[in-house]
Design an enzyme around this catalytic site. Structure first.
Site, PDB file in Angstrom:
ATOM      1  N   ASP A 259       4.124  -0.395  -7.758  1.00 27.82           N
ATOM      2  CA  ASP A 259       4.958  -0.554  -6.572  1.00 27.82           C
ATOM      3  C   ASP A 259       6.413  -0.216  -6.885  1.00 27.82           C
ATOM      4  O   ASP A 259       6.955  -0.631  -7.908  1.00 27.82           O
ATOM      5  CB  ASP A 259       4.858  -1.997  -6.075  1.00 27.82           C
ATOM      6  CG  ASP A 259       5.729  -2.249  -4.860  1.00 27.82           C
ATOM      7  OD1 ASP A 259       5.404  -1.714  -3.794  1.00 27.82           O
ATOM      8  OD2 ASP A 259       6.733  -2.971  -5.000  1.00 27.82           O
ATOM      9  N   GLU A 301       3.550   4.557  -6.305  1.00 31.03           N
ATOM     10  CA  GLU A 301       4.143   4.490  -4.967  1.00 31.03           C
ATOM     11  C   GLU A 301       5.563   5.029  -5.087  1.00 31.03           C
ATOM     12  O   GLU A 301       6.470   4.341  -5.540  1.00 31.03           O
ATOM     13  CB  GLU A 301       4.160   3.057  -4.439  1.00 31.03           C
ATOM     14  CG  GLU A 301       4.564   2.981  -2.976  1.00 31.03           C
ATOM     15  CD  GLU A 301       5.678   1.975  -2.693  1.00 31.03           C
ATOM     16  OE1 GLU A 301       5.970   1.746  -1.509  1.00 31.03           O
ATOM     17  OE2 GLU A 301       6.271   1.455  -3.637  1.00 31.03           O
TER      18      GLU A 301
END
Length: 611
Positions: A259, A301
């Site tokens: 992330d 991401e």
């Protein structure tokens, strides 16, 4: 077991020299590197035999994850099934839907009272109690592996919750734990950072620093005040976070979604985004996985402008992420829906198709997050689309405030100062299905067909297979009301799921049509990952054309993004078969209704002559 250990030691020997070079290049600390290696050995020893067997099989088929039959779905466990055990009970439905890759949204322990969707992790080794236990997660992963299903979860690298054990010790004045974050005695240096570091959430969480009352110091908090940025200049942080990641891999997790990875290295005087050290850190994570659990994938991401995206694949010699989120194509697709103009989308497709086939994207129409309009405004400017005005237009269009728009979305982080805003809403609602119109249904199915045509792994947000619409109930929840992303994070509608085989309902029409398309993608060899792929020239800026070729078979995929009938001015000489209807047809001057798509295939009788 002995053979496994020998294989581990061989991998450590193969990758060890580069690992040392990258690690000591960052930290100049041989003792810390020695600890890193000992930690890798310990985590391998803790990896159970069944997972090592999976590693071995995947090592024999290096690109196992590129199987054209892979189809992903993204879930909030609590919204879909209540608990992790509930997820296990719903595996039959998931498998019936053709899904064999499940992405479980954040489920590690985090403060319940904070509305960030679980990205404030307080303990990387404990599941949120109301969702279950780590044992439940291991059992779910085992059940998925028995069904040849892959499990992905998020690993929040950039920060911890201010409730994390490290943060608690830092608040109490422990200098060694304060060094795991960015603490400052006063605002002088933080204000220097603020001169060059953009704000992530300028309206809901302005600034990049917060005052920590307990410690009497300033702490870096680029996302939210309760999310403390980790200091990866400290090797202890890398060592312990890598161990946390490998711990999750050892629970049976197949894909680790990294992330917010572009943010993880901070340097005064820069924008603290995409710095070279970030790529060194990701390479070290890749090497750690190669040594300990080579069957695990890293999914990056990277929600950045296109030129910042591809570098996170690394190179053939120094790979980083195995897959990347294709955020640029996603937001460009919705731009195309609003403008009915495919020129930017075609340019984006040309860029993707030119990349090496080893570089794989995870493609999606919607995810748990908002849609940010990271478009190529330099390209759009030649068509009179200026950035600020165009973003405003897109926001107005997808709120249904423009004539002929049936879309029903909500803005997120609307910033009137910068003229910027982001967008929220389910796929069905952004297509306008709250109106119940046939046009909105056609658009929804066409967009999913486009998703399935692209190279890479398609992933569907849970509920999209049923055409699930916005959930406006979040406005009544004081914890969620300020975060419009919850409009598309509603509970799964199991009553609607009961209509999935009923062709008289919109739910049934969407579900059954998508299953037909998904089966075709899995069975037709022209969708193979190694297929040649290119854009077609239909001489019509409302129609996107994509060609695919593999082993003597060619596919023409056409998508009319216009609301009205259009003509694709192709002049292909072969005879084609419509994969949806089985009918024969020519690929010359093709008339298409609004939001219509076509998959047309031809088979060359002499493969070698065609090549």
């Amino acid at each position: 077991m002995k053979g496994d250990t020998e294989a581990f030691e061989q991998r450590l020997k193969v990758y060890g020299e580069e690992m040392r070079s990258v690690y000591t290049g960052l930290y100049h600390d041989e003792e810390a590197f020695a600890y890193f290696c000992s930690m890798l050995r310990r985590m391998f020893q803790e990896r159970k035999e069944a997972l090592r067997e999976i590693d071995g099989k995947r090592c024999e088929n290096r690109f196992w994850y590129k199987d054209q039959g892979r189809l992903g779905m993204q879930f909030y466990t609590q919204c879909f099934a209540g608990t992790i055990r509930g997820m296990e009970e719903k595996l039959d439905y998931i498998q019936e839907s053709g899904v064999n890759y499940i992405h479980l949204m954040p489920l590690l322990e985090s403060p319940r009272e904070r509305s960030d969707g679980g990205y404030s992790v307080a303990d990387f080794r404990t599941v949120q109690p109301e969702l279950g236990t780590m044992e439940d997660l291991r059992e779910l992963a085992d059940q998925c592996h028995d069904r040849d299903m892959v499990v992905c979860i998020d690993f929040v690298m950039n920060h911890t919750s201010s409730d994390h054990e490290w943060a608690q010790k830092a608040k109490a004045g422990d200098a060694s734990f304060q060094q795991r974050y960015f603490f400052f005695d006063d605002w002088e240096i933080p204000m220097q950072y603020e001169k060059t570091v953009p704000q992530v959430f300028p309206t809901t969480a302005p600034g990049n620093f917060s005052w920590c009352e307990e410690a009497g110091k300033v702490v870096m908090t680029c996302f939210y005040p309760y999310q403390w940025d980790l200091n990866y200049k400290n090797p202890v942080v890398l060592n312990d976070m890598t161990e946390n990641m490998l711990f999750l891999c050892n629970q049976g997790i197949d894909v680790i979604r990294l992330d917010a990875v572009p943010y993880i290295w901070k340097e005064l005087g820069t924008n603290c985004r995409n710095l070279p050290q970030v790529h060194d850190l990701v390479r070290l994570l890749n090497l750690a996985v190669c040594v300990v659990c080579p069957g695990v994938l890293l999914l990056g991401e990277v929600v950045m402008e296109p030129d910042k995206l591809a570098p996170y694949f690394g190179t053939v010699e120094r790979p980083e992420c195995h897959m990347l989120y294709n955020a640029t194509t996603m937001c460009t697709t919705w731009h195309t829906v609003a403008t009915q103009d495919v020129r930017l989308l075609r340019r984006q497709m040309d860029t993707i198709f030119a990349l090496p086939k080893e570089q794989m994207f995870l493609n999606y129409l919607r995810c748990h997050d908002d849609i940010g309009w990271g478009l190529d405004y330099g390209f759009l400017r030649q068509f009179g689309m200026e950035e600020v005005a165009h973003k405003k237009f897109l926001g107005e269009y997808f709120q249904g405030r423009i004539y002929d728009s049936e879309a029903r979305g909500e803005l997120y982080n609307d910033d009137p100062t910068l003229g910027d805003s982001r967008l929220c809403g389910t796929t069905a609602s952004l297509c306008g299905m709250e109106s119940g119109s046939e046009q909105s249904l056609r658009l929804d199915i066409m967009l999913h067909t486009f998703l399935l045509t692209q190279p890479g792994l398609p992933i569907i947000y849970s509920g999209d297979e049923l055409g699930q619409q916005n959930d406006y109930g979040y406005h009544m929840d004081p914890v969620k009301a300020a975060d419009s992303r919850y409009v598309h994070r509603g509970n799964f509608n199991w009553e609607k799921a009961g209509e999935r085989q009923d062709a008289s309902t919109m739910t049934g029409r969407i579900y059954m049509q998508l299953r037909v398309l998904e089966r075709l993608r899995a069975s037709e060899k022209v969708f193979h990952a190694d297929a040649d792929i290119w854009t077609l020239e239909p001489w019509n800026d409302h129609i996107l054309g994509i060609g695919r070729y593999y082993q003597g078979e060619k596919l023409l995929a056409l998508f009319n993004f216009g609301r009205d009938s259009q003509v694709a001015w192709l002049n292909e000489p072969e005879d084609y078969t419509d994969l949806l209807t089985g009918e024969s047809r020519k690929a010359q001057g093709i008339s298409m209704d609004g939001y219509q798509f076509l998959w047309l295939k031809t088979v060359y009788p002499d493969k070698e002559a065609a090549e």
